[in-house]
Scaffold this motif. Structure first.
Motif, PDB file in Angstrom:
ATOM      1  N   VAL A   1      -3.137  -0.088  -2.273  1.00 25.48           N
ATOM      2  CA  VAL A   1      -3.126  -1.363  -1.538  1.00 25.48           C
ATOM      3  C   VAL A   1      -1.772  -2.049  -1.690  1.00 25.48           C
TER       4      VAL A   1
ATOM      5  N   HIS B   1       0.528  -2.873   1.452  1.00 30.28           N
ATOM      6  CA  HIS B   1       0.538  -4.268   1.911  1.00 30.28           C
ATOM      7  C   HIS B   1       1.560  -5.160   1.203  1.00 30.28           C
TER       8      HIS B   1
ATOM      9  N   LEU C   1      -5.984  -9.133  -3.418  1.00 29.54           N
ATOM     10  CA  LEU C   1      -6.302  -7.765  -3.813  1.00 29.54           C
ATOM     11  C   LEU C   1      -7.800  -7.514  -3.782  1.00 29.54           C
TER      12      LEU C   1
ATOM     13  N   LEU D   1      -8.713  -6.835  -0.119  1.00 29.74           N
ATOM     14  CA  LEU D   1      -8.164  -5.583   0.403  1.00 29.74           C
ATOM     15  C   LEU D   1      -8.766  -4.351  -0.270  1.00 29.74           C
ATOM     16  N   VAL D   2      -8.992  -4.439  -1.571  1.00 31.33           N
ATOM     17  CA  VAL D   2      -9.596  -3.320  -2.289  1.00 31.33           C
ATOM     18  C   VAL D   2     -11.035  -3.122  -1.823  1.00 31.33           C
TER      19      VAL D   2
ATOM     20  N   SER E   1     -11.053  -1.495   1.491  1.00 28.17           N
ATOM     21  CA  SER E   1     -10.639  -0.090   1.391  1.00 28.17           C
ATOM     22  C   SER E   1     -11.739   0.810   0.858  1.00 28.17           C
TER      23      SER E   1
END
Length: 83
Positions: A14, A18, A26, A29-30, A33
């Motif tokens: 990530v 990004h 985070l 986004l994590v 993902s």
């Protein structure tokens, strides 16, 4: 690959994709993902924050492990950056 290694890899991926991110960015986004690994229904029993999902604890632990390995740094503006 164990669960902690998966989080280590996710955090690095990530950050490389990004750029520098705060811990809260985070988290988002994590989770986007890897939604299966980041299950909000699994409560953390390791820390005193009872309403926190286990994956957030594991992600923060990954940040600290990566920091100790000099793979990420926490900038002065509190954003994590891959080295």
């Amino acid at each position: 690959m164990n669960r902690q290694q998966q989080f280590n890899d996710l955090v690095l991926r990530v950050l490389h994709a990004h750029g520098p991110k705060s811990t809260s960015d985070l988290y988002r986004l994590v989770q986007e993902s890897s939604p299966t690994l980041c299950d909000d229904r699994e409560d953390c029993t390791r820390c005193k924050v009872s309403s926190e999902p286990l994956w957030k604890h594991d992600m923060r632990w990954a940040q600290q492990m990566l920091r100790a390995q000099n793979k990420v740094v926490l900038d002065a503006d509190r954003r994590w950056r891959a080295v």
